[in-house]
Design a protein around this motif. Structure first.
Motif, PDB file in Angstrom:
ATOM      1  N   UNK A 155       0.820  -1.218   0.000  1.00  0.00           N
ATOM      2  CA  UNK A 155       0.000   0.000   0.000  1.00  0.00           C
ATOM      3  C   UNK A 155       0.857   1.273   0.000  1.00  0.00           C
ATOM      4  N   UNK A 156       1.947   1.235   0.725  1.00  0.00           N
ATOM      5  CA  UNK A 156       2.813   2.419   0.814  1.00  0.00           C
ATOM      6  C   UNK A 156       3.359   2.788  -0.584  1.00  0.00           C
ATOM      7  N   UNK A 157       3.682   1.794  -1.389  1.00  0.00           N
ATOM      8  CA  UNK A 157       4.179   2.061  -2.746  1.00  0.00           C
ATOM      9  C   UNK A 157       3.021   2.566  -3.616  1.00  0.00           C
ATOM     10  N   UNK A 158       1.851   1.965  -3.434  1.00  0.00           N
ATOM     11  CA  UNK A 158       0.669   2.410  -4.191  1.00  0.00           C
ATOM     12  C   UNK A 158       0.400   3.891  -3.925  1.00  0.00           C
ATOM     13  N   UNK A 159       0.539   4.314  -2.663  1.00  0.00           N
ATOM     14  CA  UNK A 159       0.319   5.726  -2.317  1.00  0.00           C
ATOM     15  C   UNK A 159       1.360   6.614  -2.992  1.00  0.00           C
ATOM     16  N   UNK A 189      -6.014  -4.962  -0.392  1.00  0.00           N
ATOM     17  CA  UNK A 189      -6.090  -6.397  -0.099  1.00  0.00           C
ATOM     18  C   UNK A 189      -5.393  -6.632   1.248  1.00  0.00           C
ATOM     19  N   UNK A 190      -6.124  -7.237   2.170  1.00  0.00           N
ATOM     20  CA  UNK A 190      -5.581  -7.453   3.520  1.00  0.00           C
ATOM     21  C   UNK A 190      -4.399  -8.403   3.473  1.00  0.00           C
ATOM     22  N   UNK A 191      -3.465  -8.218   4.393  1.00  0.00           N
ATOM     23  CA  UNK A 191      -2.263  -9.072   4.416  1.00  0.00           C
ATOM     24  C   UNK A 191      -2.622 -10.537   4.628  1.00  0.00           C
ATOM     25  N   UNK A 192      -3.756 -10.755   5.312  1.00  0.00           N
ATOM     26  CA  UNK A 192      -4.163 -12.134   5.608  1.00  0.00           C
ATOM     27  C   UNK A 192      -4.642 -12.895   4.364  1.00  0.00           C
ATOM     28  N   UNK A 193      -4.810 -12.184   3.235  1.00  0.00           N
ATOM     29  CA  UNK A 193      -5.238 -12.860   2.005  1.00  0.00           C
ATOM     30  C   UNK A 193      -4.080 -13.618   1.357  1.00  0.00           C
ATOM     31  N   UNK A 194      -2.849 -13.347   1.827  1.00  0.00           N
ATOM     32  CA  UNK A 194      -1.661 -13.943   1.196  1.00  0.00           C
ATOM     33  C   UNK A 194      -1.102 -15.081   2.053  1.00  0.00           C
ATOM     34  N   UNK A 195      -0.428 -16.007   1.386  1.00  0.00           N
ATOM     35  CA  UNK A 195       0.284 -17.076   2.089  1.00  0.00           C
ATOM     36  C   UNK A 195       1.737 -17.071   1.614  1.00  0.00           C
ATOM     37  N   UNK A 196       2.703 -16.768   2.497  1.00  0.00           N
ATOM     38  CA  UNK A 196       2.521 -16.264   3.862  1.00  0.00           C
ATOM     39  C   UNK A 196       2.088 -14.805   3.829  1.00  0.00           C
ATOM     40  N   UNK A 197       1.490 -14.294   4.918  1.00  0.00           N
ATOM     41  CA  UNK A 197       1.067 -12.887   4.902  1.00  0.00           C
ATOM     42  C   UNK A 197       2.268 -11.952   4.944  1.00  0.00           C
ATOM     43  N   UNK A 198       2.300 -10.926   4.077  1.00  0.00           N
ATOM     44  CA  UNK A 198       3.371  -9.933   4.165  1.00  0.00           C
ATOM     45  C   UNK A 198       3.155  -9.060   5.410  1.00  0.00           C
ATOM     46  N   UNK A 199       4.087  -8.139   5.669  1.00  0.00           N
ATOM     47  CA  UNK A 199       3.982  -7.328   6.897  1.00  0.00           C
ATOM     48  C   UNK A 199       2.896  -6.260   6.796  1.00  0.00           C
ATOM     49  N   UNK A 200       2.551  -5.869   5.567  1.00  0.00           N
ATOM     50  CA  UNK A 200       1.672  -4.699   5.391  1.00  0.00           C
ATOM     51  C   UNK A 200       0.519  -5.002   4.428  1.00  0.00           C
ATOM     52  N   UNK A 201      -0.460  -4.097   4.435  1.00  0.00           N
ATOM     53  CA  UNK A 201      -1.595  -4.168   3.503  1.00  0.00           C
ATOM     54  C   UNK A 201      -1.098  -3.935   2.072  1.00  0.00           C
ATOM     55  N   UNK A 202      -1.793  -4.525   1.108  1.00  0.00           N
ATOM     56  CA  UNK A 202      -1.458  -4.318  -0.303  1.00  0.00           C
ATOM     57  C   UNK A 202      -2.589  -3.564  -0.998  1.00  0.00           C
ATOM     58  N   UNK A 203      -2.293  -3.026  -2.164  1.00  0.00           N
ATOM     59  CA  UNK A 203      -3.315  -2.333  -2.963  1.00  0.00           C
ATOM     60  C   UNK A 203      -3.154  -2.711  -4.429  1.00  0.00           C
ATOM     61  N   UNK A 204      -4.292  -2.841  -5.096  1.00  0.00           N
ATOM     62  CA  UNK A 204      -4.260  -3.046  -6.549  1.00  0.00           C
ATOM     63  C   UNK A 204      -4.339  -1.669  -7.208  1.00  0.00           C
ATOM     64  N   UNK A 205      -3.354  -1.385  -8.049  1.00  0.00           N
ATOM     65  CA  UNK A 205      -3.270  -0.090  -8.726  1.00  0.00           C
ATOM     66  C   UNK A 205      -3.461  -0.313 -10.217  1.00  0.00           C
ATOM     67  N   UNK A 206      -4.197   0.604 -10.853  1.00  0.00           N
ATOM     68  CA  UNK A 206      -4.316   0.518 -12.313  1.00  0.00           C
ATOM     69  C   UNK A 206      -3.724   1.774 -12.940  1.00  0.00           C
TER      70      UNK A 206
END
Ligand code: SAM
Length: 279
Positions: A155-159, A189-206
């Motif tokens: 998310x930080x990169x998306x911002x 996308x919440x970190x819990x959606x990934x296996x393994x979960x990353x440290x931070x929230x993610x975002x889909x950017x277009x």
């Protein structure tokens, strides 16, 4: 939602192919096919579309793209362990999945796209995500070979990609992305959606390329933003000294007492274009 396809669940694929996640390859897998279908749908209509996917891993997003009708998916994967898993998907969708084993940073999609048009969709490996994006945004000639980029970032990169002047995330990446594309965050996308979960929230950017961005040389723009944001708290007459300082600012008609984060993209382009004149 009904099953996306008749292929086995991703957990089983991962177990069978020994695909334990490697941090060095930025591996955070998405195992929920409802979520990968949401990302695939967000990339736009897929019928008759060629998709370039970076880092398919066990193939959750690849399967969604194919099930939702992509004519062809060209999937570039560095992890040799994933290739056998991807070959099972290719067998399920004959002639529609091309697996390229290799490094995405060395990959030139133009050699693979027959009719010259494609979109990029990827849950990117975070360790090379920014480098890949900069490569796509600085490609020549422009307009580029892709019609859109739909990409998962931290998310930080998306911002930092979508930031506007005055925002603390506004920097080199926002100027480059805003100059050549219209970029927006589609959803988190919440970190819990990934296996393994990353440290931070993610975002889909277009990112959708601008057909006619402001006339400006990409390399010159990057030199100017690198110097300006390299010392973002300083006044521009100071931070831009190695590139001509006040003379450059005068040539571009910009007040030397301003700071980098207040400049619009148009003003950065003026600075980039003024550089040769100012020496
Ligand atoms: N697309 C899968 C998913 O959503 O579950 C995997 C995404 S995972 C975040 C990133 C993927 O990129 C991994 O499969 C990893 O092996 C691959 N990868 C890492 N570095 C790469 C590189 N330089 N070139 C190509 N693929 C790479």
């Amino acid at each position: 939602m009904a099953a996306l396809d008749e292929l086995p669940p991703l957990r089983e694929v991962i177990r069978r192919h020994g695909l334990t996640a490697k941090k060095s390859l930025g591996q955070n897998f998405l195992l929920d096919l409802n979520l990968t279908a949401r990302i695939a749908r967000a990339s736009g209509p897929l019928e008759n579309v060629t998709v370039v996917e970076i880092g398919p891993g066990p193939g959750g997003l690849t399967r969604a793209l194919l099930a939702l009708g992509a004519r062809r998916v060209i999937a570039v994967e560095r992890d040799q362990r994933a290739i056998a898993a991807l070959e099972e998907i290719a067998a399920h969708y004959p002639g529609r999945l091309e697996i390229v084993e290799g490094d995405a940073l060395q990959f030139d999609a133009r050699h693979y796209i027959e009719d010259g048009r494609a979109i990029v969709v990827a849950n990117l490996p975070y360790n090379i995500a920014t480098a890949l994006l900069i490569g796509w945004l600085t490609v020549e000639p422009w307009p580029p070979w892709y019609d859109s980029l739909t990409l998962m970032f931290q998310r930080e990169v998306a911002m930092r990609i979508v930031a506007q002047p005055g925002n603390k995330s506004y920097g080199r990446l926002a100027v480059l992305a805003g100059w050549r594309s219209e970029a927006r965050i589609l959803f988190d996308v919440a970190r819990t959606a990934f296996v393994p979960p990353p440290k931070v929230t993610s975002s889909v950017v277009q990112l959708v390329p601008r057909r006619e961005p402001l006339a400006c040389d990409a390399a010159a723009l990057q030199r100017v933003t690198e110097a300006a944001f390299g010392q973002r708290r300083k006044m521009l007459r100071q931070s831009l000294k190695p590139l001509g300082g006040q003379a450059l600012l005068d040539a571009a008609g910009i007040d030397g007492a301003r700071r980098a984060e207040t400049l619009s993209i148009e003003e950065f382009c003026r600075l980039a274009n003024a550089r040769p004149a100012a020496g």
